[in-house]
Design a protein around this motif. Structure first.
Motif, PDB file in Angstrom:
ATOM      1  N   ASN A 164      -6.270 -37.738 -22.568  1.00 59.63           N
ATOM      2  CA  ASN A 164      -5.161 -36.805 -22.742  1.00 59.63           C
ATOM      3  C   ASN A 164      -5.568 -35.431 -23.252  1.00 59.63           C
ATOM      4  OD1 ASN A 164      -3.284 -38.672 -21.865  1.00 59.63           O
ATOM      5  ND2 ASN A 164      -2.876 -39.463 -23.912  1.00 59.63           N
ATOM      6  N   TRP A 165      -6.711 -35.318 -23.877  1.00 60.39           N
ATOM      7  CA  TRP A 165      -7.059 -34.006 -24.393  1.00 60.39           C
ATOM      8  C   TRP A 165      -8.570 -33.796 -24.388  1.00 60.39           C
ATOM      9  CZ3 TRP A 165      -9.184 -32.554 -29.370  1.00 60.39           C
ATOM     10  CH2 TRP A 165      -9.517 -33.634 -30.195  1.00 60.39           C
ATOM     11  N   GLY A 166      -8.939 -32.510 -24.387  1.00 57.58           N
ATOM     12  CA  GLY A 166     -10.346 -32.152 -24.383  1.00 57.58           C
ATOM     13  C   GLY A 166     -10.530 -30.706 -24.794  1.00 57.58           C
ATOM     14  N   ILE A 167     -11.720 -30.398 -25.269  1.00 55.05           N
ATOM     15  CA  ILE A 167     -12.079 -29.034 -25.645  1.00 55.05           C
ATOM     16  C   ILE A 167     -13.473 -28.738 -25.093  1.00 55.05           C
ATOM     17  CG2 ILE A 167     -10.654 -28.937 -27.728  1.00 55.05           C
ATOM     18  CD1 ILE A 167     -13.114 -29.635 -29.350  1.00 55.05           C
ATOM     19  N   GLY A 168     -13.785 -27.483 -24.933  1.00 54.67           N
ATOM     20  CA  GLY A 168     -15.098 -27.114 -24.414  1.00 54.67           C
ATOM     21  C   GLY A 168     -15.299 -25.618 -24.476  1.00 54.67           C
ATOM     22  N   GLY A 169     -16.428 -25.184 -23.959  1.00 61.65           N
ATOM     23  CA  GLY A 169     -16.712 -23.761 -23.949  1.00 61.65           C
ATOM     24  C   GLY A 169     -18.109 -23.474 -23.438  1.00 61.65           C
ATOM     25  N   ASN A 170     -18.394 -22.214 -23.267  1.00 61.44           N
ATOM     26  CA  ASN A 170     -19.746 -21.795 -22.900  1.00 61.44           C
ATOM     27  C   ASN A 170     -20.034 -20.426 -23.516  1.00 61.44           C
ATOM     28  OD1 ASN A 170     -19.019 -19.628 -20.870  1.00 61.44           O
ATOM     29  ND2 ASN A 170     -18.115 -21.404 -19.838  1.00 61.44           N
ATOM     30  N   TYR A 171     -21.297 -20.223 -23.820  1.00 67.21           N
ATOM     31  CA  TYR A 171     -21.750 -18.956 -24.397  1.00 67.21           C
ATOM     32  C   TYR A 171     -23.028 -18.536 -23.698  1.00 67.21           C
ATOM     33  CZ  TYR A 171     -24.165 -15.731 -27.495  1.00 67.21           C
ATOM     34  OH  TYR A 171     -24.868 -14.660 -27.985  1.00 67.21           O
ATOM     35  N   THR A 172     -23.130 -17.264 -23.375  1.00 65.91           N
ATOM     36  CA  THR A 172     -24.316 -16.731 -22.716  1.00 65.91           C
ATOM     37  C   THR A 172     -24.789 -15.477 -23.440  1.00 65.91           C
ATOM     38  OG1 THR A 172     -23.646 -17.552 -20.539  1.00 65.91           O
ATOM     39  CG2 THR A 172     -25.281 -15.796 -20.573  1.00 65.91           C
ATOM     40  N   TYR A 173     -26.069 -15.480 -23.777  1.00 71.00           N
ATOM     41  CA  TYR A 173     -26.728 -14.272 -24.272  1.00 71.00           C
ATOM     42  C   TYR A 173     -27.684 -13.798 -23.185  1.00 71.00           C
ATOM     43  CZ  TYR A 173     -29.788 -11.146 -26.842  1.00 71.00           C
ATOM     44  OH  TYR A 173     -30.504 -10.048 -27.235  1.00 71.00           O
ATOM     45  N   SER A 174     -27.577 -12.547 -22.789  1.00 75.05           N
ATOM     46  CA  SER A 174     -28.372 -12.081 -21.661  1.00 75.05           C
ATOM     47  C   SER A 174     -28.827 -10.639 -21.872  1.00 75.05           C
ATOM     48  CB  SER A 174     -27.569 -12.172 -20.358  1.00 75.05           C
ATOM     49  OG  SER A 174     -26.446 -11.306 -20.407  1.00 75.05           O
ATOM     50  N   LEU A 175     -29.849 -10.263 -21.107  1.00 71.49           N
ATOM     51  CA  LEU A 175     -30.381  -8.907 -21.089  1.00 71.49           C
ATOM     52  C   LEU A 175     -30.586  -8.494 -19.642  1.00 71.49           C
ATOM     53  CD1 LEU A 175     -33.121  -9.072 -23.897  1.00 71.49           C
ATOM     54  CD2 LEU A 175     -30.891  -7.950 -24.052  1.00 71.49           C
ATOM     55  N   SER A 176     -30.099  -7.313 -19.279  1.00 74.48           N
ATOM     56  CA  SER A 176     -30.324  -6.741 -17.951  1.00 74.48           C
ATOM     57  C   SER A 176     -31.017  -5.395 -18.142  1.00 74.48           C
ATOM     58  CB  SER A 176     -29.011  -6.553 -17.195  1.00 74.48           C
ATOM     59  OG  SER A 176     -28.385  -7.795 -16.946  1.00 74.48           O
ATOM     60  N   GLN A 177     -32.249  -5.307 -17.693  1.00 74.95           N
ATOM     61  CA  GLN A 177     -33.028  -4.095 -17.900  1.00 74.95           C
ATOM     62  C   GLN A 177     -33.727  -3.690 -16.615  1.00 74.95           C
ATOM     63  OE1 GLN A 177     -35.384  -5.593 -21.297  1.00 74.95           O
ATOM     64  NE2 GLN A 177     -34.350  -4.067 -22.561  1.00 74.95           N
ATOM     65  N   GLY A 178     -34.036  -2.410 -16.516  1.00 67.21           N
ATOM     66  CA  GLY A 178     -34.741  -1.919 -15.342  1.00 67.21           C
ATOM     67  C   GLY A 178     -34.621  -0.417 -15.236  1.00 67.21           C
ATOM     68  N   ASN A 179     -35.074   0.113 -14.098  1.00 70.75           N
ATOM     69  CA  ASN A 179     -34.971   1.549 -13.825  1.00 70.75           C
ATOM     70  C   ASN A 179     -34.169   1.818 -12.562  1.00 70.75           C
ATOM     71  OD1 ASN A 179     -36.722   0.706 -11.849  1.00 70.75           O
ATOM     72  ND2 ASN A 179     -38.405   2.059 -12.422  1.00 70.75           N
TER      73      ASN A 179
END
Length: 261
Positions: A58-73
């Protein structure tokens, strides 16, 4: 001519044009070469955590977390802009490389993304069932750079190094807009009608608390040469809020009715 491999390379070469075998002529012109470049860099790194807990049906909990880096020229191609060029290799002697194509934080960089959710279902047997859910979202603000249009310096070996290029002051992606969060709610009631025919009514409320975070604004800059050394200065429209799209979406309601059979 010896053309360096690059994207959107522009340089001057002088080739003879023997329009008259007895009087060969030559003239300068721009040579533009479109090609892949080994100097273009885009690097993405990320760490993701996902959780999902369901104590009962009948019930549930959850989640997601992302740590990221986008680098370049190189920012890459824009939406509906395939094969778009870059400043890499273009009039390289007429502007500083470290200011025209710096390596740094890309516009797609969002360091922190978090989504957490939960739901609970009540069963009423013949009267149907009711499901209540919520989603919490947080993400870092987008980056922007102190940039301005700066004129090319005149290089004799180039024929058409005129106009301006985008000059990055203090590097690429040196500024960031405000991070923001919002909570969404959902309520769904499903009920029997006749035999296998069932109806359902759903109410969704996006940004339930009506958070009004400013997520972007005008970042136009200009070049100040009054001190002898060019420095970045805010443009006349810098900081201006240009439309409602500069804020996150306000509280919004969606009502849906459907049938299943």
């Amino acid at each position: 001519p010896d053309i360096p491999e690059s994207i959107g390379t522009a340089r001057i070469v002088t080739d003879p044009l023997p329009s008259d075998p007895n009087n060969p002529a030559s003239f300068p012109f721009d040579w533009v070469k479109w090609d892949n470049s080994s100097k273009a860099e885009r690097r993405y790194q990320a760490f993701t955590v996902i959780a999902d807990y369901r104590p009962s049906a009948n019930w549930g909990i959850g989640g997601n977390y992302t740590y990221s880096l986008s680098q370049g020229n190189y920012e890459g191609e824009g939406r509906n802009q395939p094969a778009i060029g870059t400043a890499i290799g273009t009039y390289t002697s007429s502007r500083p490389e470290e200011a025209a194509v710096p390596y740094g934080t890309l516009q797609s960089d969002i360091p922190h993304r978090l989504r957490a959710w939960g739901q609970y279902r009540w069963n009423f047997d013949r009267a149907g069932q009711f499901v209540l859910g919520a989603v919490y979202t947080y993400q870092s603000g987008a980056v922007w750079s102190n940039t301005a249009n700066v004129a090319y310096t005149d290089t004799p070996s180039y024929f058409n190094d005129q106009g301006t290029y985008t000059h990055f002051y203090q590097g690429r992606g040196n500024q960031r807009f405000q991070g923001f969060w919002h909570a969404d709610l959902s309520a769904r009631y499903q009920f029997p009608i006749w035999k296998r025919l069932q109806g359902w009514l759903k109410l969704d409320v996006f940004n339930f608390t009506n958070e009004g975070a400013l997520t972007s604004f005008n970042t136009t800059g200009s070049t100040d040469n009054s001190g002898g050394v060019p420095v970045w200065a805010p443009g006349g429209t810098f900081g201006r809020i240009e439309s409602e799209l500069d804020y996150q979406i306000p509280r919004t309601y969606f009502v849906t009715f459907g049938l299943t059979f």
